[in-house]
Design an enzyme around this catalytic site. Structure first.
Site, PDB file in Angstrom:
ATOM      1  N   VAL A   1       0.802  -1.237   0.000  1.00 23.23           N
ATOM      2  CA  VAL A   1       0.000   0.000   0.000  1.00 23.23           C
ATOM      3  C   VAL A   1       0.830   1.280   0.000  1.00 23.23           C
ATOM      4  O   VAL A   1       0.276   2.365  -0.167  1.00 23.23           O
ATOM      5  CB  VAL A   1      -0.998   0.069   1.192  1.00 23.23           C
ATOM      6  CG1 VAL A   1      -2.125  -0.919   1.034  1.00 23.23           C
ATOM      7  CG2 VAL A   1      -0.289  -0.065   2.531  1.00 23.23           C
TER       8      VAL A   1
ATOM      9  N   TYR B   1       3.978   2.944  15.336  1.00 24.76           N
ATOM     10  CA  TYR B   1       2.611   2.433  15.166  1.00 24.76           C
ATOM     11  C   TYR B   1       1.591   3.463  15.637  1.00 24.76           C
ATOM     12  O   TYR B   1       0.695   3.847  14.882  1.00 24.76           O
ATOM     13  CB  TYR B   1       2.468   1.140  15.957  1.00 24.76           C
ATOM     14  CG  TYR B   1       1.136   0.443  15.804  1.00 24.76           C
ATOM     15  CD1 TYR B   1       0.807  -0.238  14.637  1.00 24.76           C
ATOM     16  CD2 TYR B   1       0.210   0.452  16.846  1.00 24.76           C
ATOM     17  CE1 TYR B   1      -0.405  -0.898  14.517  1.00 24.76           C
ATOM     18  CE2 TYR B   1      -1.006  -0.211  16.733  1.00 24.76           C
ATOM     19  CZ  TYR B   1      -1.308  -0.889  15.565  1.00 24.76           C
ATOM     20  OH  TYR B   1      -2.517  -1.539  15.454  1.00 24.76           O
TER      21      TYR B   1
END
Ligand code: NAD
Ligand code: UDP
Length: 310
Positions: free
Chosen positions: A58, A144
């Site tokens: 992606v 993250y």
């Protein structure tokens, strides 16, 4: 029939989502780079005439005509997302930009798999969607947490600036069949250790808490959120408010597996959140959603799965 793109579709959650979307009569395009996912998670869907599997990352643009996009691509386990932190940030941020660009171009509705990690080590308990969080921007979890926070920002900006129809879901710890046995997350670690008769590794004193939801409850919440009117964008918490210490979790797993494993204590990783529990009032009100599967029942199903692969 809707045409639906699921990024990260060959991962733990993505594979359950693809399966459910196909069962509901949709065409599903599953996109994955197989970093933490694997073909075996979706191999049972391969013969379905309306299922397509695409190897793609992606962080590069992707073109396809679809009605809806579920953006799940991103490693979720601390062990995996810290393996290559720069790549984790790129996946979250560039992945969001590429998928939002696609949504804008083809006028698709897009859902972002965000996380309870946007709350960091929370000072508000339980966490409501209005809480801004307590995240260390330079700690080991930052790639993250901040990647996901930036993805939320991008979603809101594309909505406000480009009228993209967005949905943001903040997922709390989810477990179930098809978690990777070496994933490093607590539920899979403890079950694998218990089944193999190895020591159960509790990090810290085991008094930190998490709220664990079974994967089917999450998938139900995702579909309900996607079906809400365009005015509702979220973010919305989806999680099971049942709160357990890691010690309680270990004891439950030992009991359910009738394991002889003993519990050992190991150092607590840096920035490990002390507590986490969702306030799900918004999900109840807007989605008429609440979890149906408690921890004991969910663990039973998950342990059965791990018995088949170990
Ligand atoms: P997972 O690691 O099993 O799945 C992630 C999938 O994304 C994998 O199939 C992986 O190969 C793929 N992927 C990773 N980087 C990619 C890239 N650059 N391009 C294409 N594919 C890529 O983890 P999961 O538990 O299924 O999590 C799925 C999503 O849900 C993630 O976005 C995660 O942040 C989010 N989430 C999960 C939980 C949880 O408890 N499981 C909690 C909060 C949020
Ligand atoms: N944990 C543990 N033993 C393990 C793996 C994790 O005690 O073998 C702890 C970890 O330190 C954390 C909690 O379990 O406090 C949940 O960890 P996980 O990686 O599953 O998710 P997250 O910290 O991202 O919520």
């Amino acid at each position: 029939m809707k045409s639906i793109l699921v990024t990260g579709g060959a991962g733990f959650l993505g594979s359950h989502l693809c399966e459910r979307l196909l069962n509901e009569g949709n065409e599903v395009i599953c996109l994955d780079n197989y970093f933490t996912g694997q073909k075996s998670n979706v191999v049972h869907l391969m013969d379905h005439p309306y299922f397509e599997l695409v190897r793609h990352d992606v962080t590069a643009p992707f073109m396809v005509e679809v009605d809806e996009i579920y953006n799940l691509a991103c490693p979720a386990s601390p062990v995996h997302y810290q393996y290559n932190p720069i790549k984790t940030v790129k996946t979250s941020v560039m992945g969001a930009i590429n998928m939002l660009g696609l949504a804008k171009r083809v006028k698709a509705k897009i859902l972002q798999a965000s996380t309870s990690e946007v709350y960091g080590d929370p000072e508000q308990h339980p966490q409501t969607e209005s809480y801004w969080g307590h995240v260390n921007p330079i700690g080991p979890r930052a790639c993250y947490d901040e990647g996901k926070r930036c993805a939320e920002t991008l979603f809101v900006n594309y909505h406000q600036q480009n009228d993209v129809r967005i949905k943001i879901i903040r997922i709390f710890n989810t477990y179930g069949p098809r978690m990777h046995p070496n994933d490093g997350r607590v539920v899979s670690n403890f079950i694998v250790q218990a089944l193999q008769g190895k020591d159960i590794t509790i990090y810290g004193d085991g008094m930190q808490t998490r709220s664990f939801q079974y994967v089917d409850d999450l998938v139900e919440g995702m579909l309900r959120l996607m079906a809400t009117p365009d005015e509702f964008t979220g973010p919305v918490n989806i999680g099971n408010p049942g709160e357990f210490t890691m010690l309680e979790l270990a004891q439950k797993i030992i009991e359910q597996t009738a394991s002889k494993s003993k519990i050992v204590f190991m150092p607590l990783p840096a920035d490990d959140p002390m507590q986490r529990k969702p306030d799900i009032s918004l999900a109840k009100k807007v989605l008429d959603w609440e979890p149906a599967i408690g921890l004991d029942e969910g663990l039973k199903k998950t342990i059965s799965y791990f018995r088949t692969i170990i």
